[in-house]
Design an enzyme around this catalytic site. Sequence first.
Site, PDB file in Angstrom:
ATOM      1  CG  ASN A   1      -4.019  -1.626 -12.982  1.00 42.21           C
ATOM      2  OD1 ASN A   1      -3.899  -1.886 -11.781  1.00 42.21           O
ATOM      3  ND2 ASN A   1      -3.324  -2.255 -13.908  1.00 42.21           N
TER       4      ASN A   1
ATOM      5  CG  ASP B   1      -1.330  -5.124 -16.087  1.00 42.18           C
ATOM      6  OD1 ASP B   1      -1.823  -4.437 -15.168  1.00 42.18           O
ATOM      7  OD2 ASP B   1      -0.632  -6.132 -15.876  1.00 42.18           O
TER       8      ASP B   1
ATOM      9  N   GLY C   1       0.790  -1.223   0.000  1.00 39.02           N
ATOM     10  CA  GLY C   1       0.000   0.000   0.000  1.00 39.02           C
ATOM     11  C   GLY C   1       0.818   1.266   0.000  1.00 39.02           C
ATOM     12  CB  SER C   2       4.275   2.191  -1.011  1.00 39.41           C
ATOM     13  OG  SER C   2       4.361   1.829  -2.361  1.00 39.41           O
TER      14      SER C   2
ATOM     15  CG  HIS D   1       1.776  -2.593 -15.208  1.00 34.47           C
ATOM     16  ND1 HIS D   1       1.580  -3.786 -14.556  1.00 34.47           N
ATOM     17  CD2 HIS D   1       2.763  -2.803 -16.103  1.00 34.47           C
ATOM     18  CE1 HIS D   1       2.408  -4.689 -15.034  1.00 34.47           C
ATOM     19  NE2 HIS D   1       3.145  -4.122 -15.983  1.00 34.47           N
TER      20      HIS D   1
ATOM     21  CG  MET E   1      -0.977  -7.808  -6.826  1.00 27.87           C
ATOM     22  SD  MET E   1      -0.408  -6.687  -8.130  1.00 27.87           S
ATOM     23  CE  MET E   1       0.901  -7.683  -8.828  1.00 27.87           C
TER      24      MET E   1
ATOM     25  CD  GLU F   1       4.442   1.801  -9.043  1.00 33.18           C
ATOM     26  OE1 GLU F   1       4.085   0.917  -9.829  1.00 33.18           O
ATOM     27  OE2 GLU F   1       4.631   1.576  -7.824  1.00 33.18           O
TER      28      GLU F   1
ATOM     29  CD  GLU G   1      -8.131  -9.989 -21.649  1.00 31.77           C
ATOM     30  OE1 GLU G   1      -7.037 -10.443 -21.265  1.00 31.77           O
ATOM     31  OE2 GLU G   1      -9.099 -10.703 -21.967  1.00 31.77           O
TER      32      GLU G   1
HETATM   33  C1  GAR Z   1       3.045  -1.333  -7.558  1.00 37.98           C
HETATM   34  O1  GAR Z   1       4.364  -1.353  -8.031  1.00 37.98           O
HETATM   35  C2  GAR Z   1       2.085  -1.511  -8.713  1.00 37.98           C
HETATM   36  O2  GAR Z   1       2.524  -0.899  -9.887  1.00 37.98           O
HETATM   37  C3  GAR Z   1       2.045  -3.021  -8.848  1.00 37.98           C
HETATM   38  O3  GAR Z   1       1.994  -3.466  -7.521  1.00 37.98           O
HETATM   39  C4  GAR Z   1       2.771  -2.590  -6.712  1.00 37.98           C
HETATM   40  C5  GAR Z   1       2.013  -2.266  -5.449  1.00 37.98           C
HETATM   41  O4  GAR Z   1       2.826  -1.546  -4.541  1.00 37.98           O
HETATM   42  N1  GAR Z   1       0.918  -3.449  -9.636  1.00 37.98           N
HETATM   43  C6  GAR Z   1       1.014  -4.379 -10.609  1.00 37.98           C
HETATM   44  O5  GAR Z   1       2.031  -4.999 -10.851  1.00 37.98           O
HETATM   45  C7  GAR Z   1      -0.256  -4.606 -11.403  1.00 37.98           C
HETATM   46  N2  GAR Z   1      -0.022  -5.374 -12.571  1.00 37.98           N
HETATM   47  P1  GAR Z   1       2.188  -0.900  -3.237  1.00 37.98           P
HETATM   48  O6  GAR Z   1       1.309  -1.975  -2.586  1.00 37.98           O
HETATM   49  O7  GAR Z   1       3.368  -0.549  -2.377  1.00 37.98           O
HETATM   50  O8  GAR Z   1       1.381   0.305  -3.638  1.00 37.98           O
END
Ligand code: GAR
Length: 215
Positions: free
Chosen positions: A122, A160, A12-13, A124, A105, A189, A158
């Site tokens: 979303n 991403d 959850g950052s 990615h 996810m 991000e 689908e």
């Molecule tokens: C993030 O890097 C996000 O881009 C990725 O999960 C991570 C969650 O980080 N998502 C995917 O790969 C989706 N295909 P977080 O929990 O620290 O926010």
Amino acid sequence: MLKLGILISGSGSNLQAIIDAIAAGTLDAEIVTVISNKADAYGLERACHAGIRAVHLDPADPAYRGASDSSTPADKAAATTAYNAAIRDELTVVGADYVVMAGYMKLLGLEVLDAYPNRVLNLHPALLPSFPGAHGIDDALAYGVKITGVTVHFADAEFDRGPIIAQIPVEVREDDTADTLATRIHAAEHTILPKALQWIAEGRVTVEGRRVYIS
Ligand code: GAR
């Protein structure tokens, strides 16, 4: 003001980046619920700490299987439908008007997508359409690209794939490991996701087919 429902599965950052942007006054939004499919997602703690409603919806909960305890493909599809309907109901009961998958996810069902057309974002950790899936950072590093990055896009049925709102490039350095690259990807991000949400809050984002225009 945007009312956001945030879906998470882990640390959850990015949820934290949204919380911080709201607190700093750079994002005109309110988080009305945080939903996790994982009980131990640290993001649930971040939400509680910030005084935000936090809900764990367990996809394995027998409640979603109805009367059936078999596991034919039809039963599994019915359980997935029931699970996604529960997510939609949580989002609508708290009045969310946009949904953000911030490290969620699982594939999101049509029960949510149809209730929020072009209103589910979303995030990615790669420059889509390159390196979709659950390992975008590792896959880009293993492939040997020199530039990767981050994508924020509207979700569709689908993984991403939906229309792209924003992307930032991140250079892959000669001495990068998955950890050092991930650190810079996550920093990107944490900048781009709140920024894209603020564009939406300002009413600057329109979608025509796959093209997203920022006025
Ligand atoms: C993030 O890097 C996000 O881009 C990725 O999960 C991570 C969650 O980080 N998502 C995917 O790969 C989706 N295909 P977080 O929990 O620290 O926010």
